[in-house]
Each structure stands twice: as structure tokens, then as C-alpha cells.
Design an enzyme around this catalytic site. Sequence first.
Site, PDB file in Angstrom:
ATOM      1  N   ASP A 172      -9.540  -5.201  -6.052  1.00  0.00           N
ATOM      2  CA  ASP A 172      -9.061  -4.428  -5.000  1.00  0.00           C
ATOM      3  C   ASP A 172      -9.821  -3.038  -4.878  1.00  0.00           C
ATOM      4  O   ASP A 172      -9.602  -2.270  -5.757  1.00  0.00           O
ATOM      5  CB  ASP A 172      -7.602  -3.998  -5.138  1.00  0.00           C
ATOM      6  N   SER A 190       0.835  -1.198  -0.029  1.00  0.00           N
ATOM      7  CA  SER A 190       0.009  -0.097   0.119  1.00  0.00           C
ATOM      8  C   SER A 190       1.024   1.269  -0.043  1.00  0.00           C
ATOM      9  O   SER A 190       1.981   1.571  -0.825  1.00  0.00           O
ATOM     10  CB  SER A 190      -1.069  -0.103   1.104  1.00  0.00           C
ATOM     11  N   HIS A 197      -7.386  -5.686  -0.554  1.00  0.00           N
ATOM     12  CA  HIS A 197      -6.114  -5.155  -0.516  1.00  0.00           C
ATOM     13  C   HIS A 197      -5.089  -5.825   0.156  1.00  0.00           C
ATOM     14  O   HIS A 197      -3.991  -5.162   0.123  1.00  0.00           O
ATOM     15  CB  HIS A 197      -6.365  -3.793   0.087  1.00  0.00           C
TER      16      HIS A 197
END
Length: 272
Positions: A221, A100, A250
Site C-alpha cells: 500500500d 483509510s 489502498h
Amino acid sequence: MVMLETSLQAVMNARIIGSGSETMVLAHGFGGDQSVWDKILPYLTQHYQVFVFDWTFSGAVKDPNLFDPLKYSSYDAFANDLIALMDELDLKSSVFVGHSMSGMIGCIASIKRPELFNKLILVGASPRYINIDDYDGGFEDAAIDNILSNIESDYENWTSGFARLVVDNNDPLSVETFAKCLKRMNHEFALPLAKTVFRCDERDILEKVTTPCTIIQTSSDIVVPDSVAYYMQKKIKGKSTVEIVKTDGHFPQLTAHLEFLDVLGGVLGFEI
């Protein structure tokens, strides 16, 4: 396992586990801590010395004074912390796995100090979350404003809803794992950090990244659409590929860890 007890290493709970000849750095994302890697660590440590740590915003970090919202209002300060940690340990030519927000942090660090990295693995990374012109980041401005408003008004309730939104609901234990991480994070850090992440725009740095990259995306996602992965592949200057893990959400390292390891193994040349 080596426990590291000096300066930044100690306060950021840094550990090196495993006995491989190469080093792999695992960096967690927004609201998380190093526990998000627990499912894959036993496999990776068979092949690498694995370096894990907690960012200063993490609820696992004991000293709340370490996270200064003003200092960390851009990814640059995080990249500097990463570089400082790696310098303390004399780590060079490492495989960096950034989940991320840490994907972009790794990119920035690789521009500043390319000798520290021989490969970047960018998991669910995005240079910008808000749509603009012909760029599809996945969110309209108003949606990000709504997220920030909910964090500010009722953080405790927001954490549960956000965890269910971003982690595959077919794996309730993983949903709970991330929800607990979010709840442990200092509530006062959540809003400024969310602003840093969700309002970032790091698209211009991609053409400066020369380290070879693998961009890992799940097949669905809600945080990062597929188009972002292919946008990054096109813009990154170094050789880059996109790999898809066939799972939702995610957090492939939590909800599809064996499939995730298969992809990593295929890219890096090891078998689980």
C-alpha cells in the site's frame, strides 16, 4: 432495504441493508462515497444489518453547505457525526469497518462512546502520514506539500493520477470507480480535507482505544506502509491483530474483494 428519512440520516444518504441480528457500519475514506463498498455488500448483508452512508464532503451528498472546512479540520467532528448517526438509529455494539481516514474516526468515536462498538476493523488506516523521528508514516513533509499543491493547482488532473497511484492498476475499472468519486467531490472541499487527513497526527489516541481491533493491510500500500499497521497494533490498548490481504493498493474492498471478505469472515466468524 430501509431508507432513512430524518435529519442527519437523510442528508448523509444513510441506508440499512440486510437482515442479520448484528449491525455492521461501513465508513468510506477520503474522496470516496458508499459505492466503494458495492462489491462486498451482497455478501455482508447475508450475515449483518449493514449500515452505509456518505460523509458530508462526498460528491454523493446533495447539500454542499453541510461540509464546513473549519468544523471538519480535525477528525473529531467526523467522529461526532458518526456517533449522532448511530444514536439516531439506536445502534449499539456494532462492528465498525472504517477505510483509510475512517479508521481513525472510528477509533475516536469508540473512545467517546465505547458502548456503540464491539469491534473495530481498521482498513488501510493511519494515525499519521508524515515521517517523524523514528516513526515511518510513509511520506516526507515535502511529498505531502506536493500533493496539496497539485490539488490546489489542478484538481481535475490530480484526481486521475491519484486514483492510479492508490488503486491497483491491474483493476482499471476500480481505478475509474475511485477517480469518479474524487471528481464528484466538491473541488473546494478537496484541499482543506486533504490537509486534515495528510497532516493529521492521532498517534496519542491509540492508547485510549479499548475496543478490540483488527487492522487490515494490503501487502503493498503506497499510502500506508506495513510498519504503520504494526505500530498501531502495538499502541492500541485493546486486543488488536494485523491481517494482510494479498493484493496491491489502498482499496482491497475494490480490487480484491473476495480475499478481503475471506479475511473479514475469518475475523468475524462467517463464510462467504
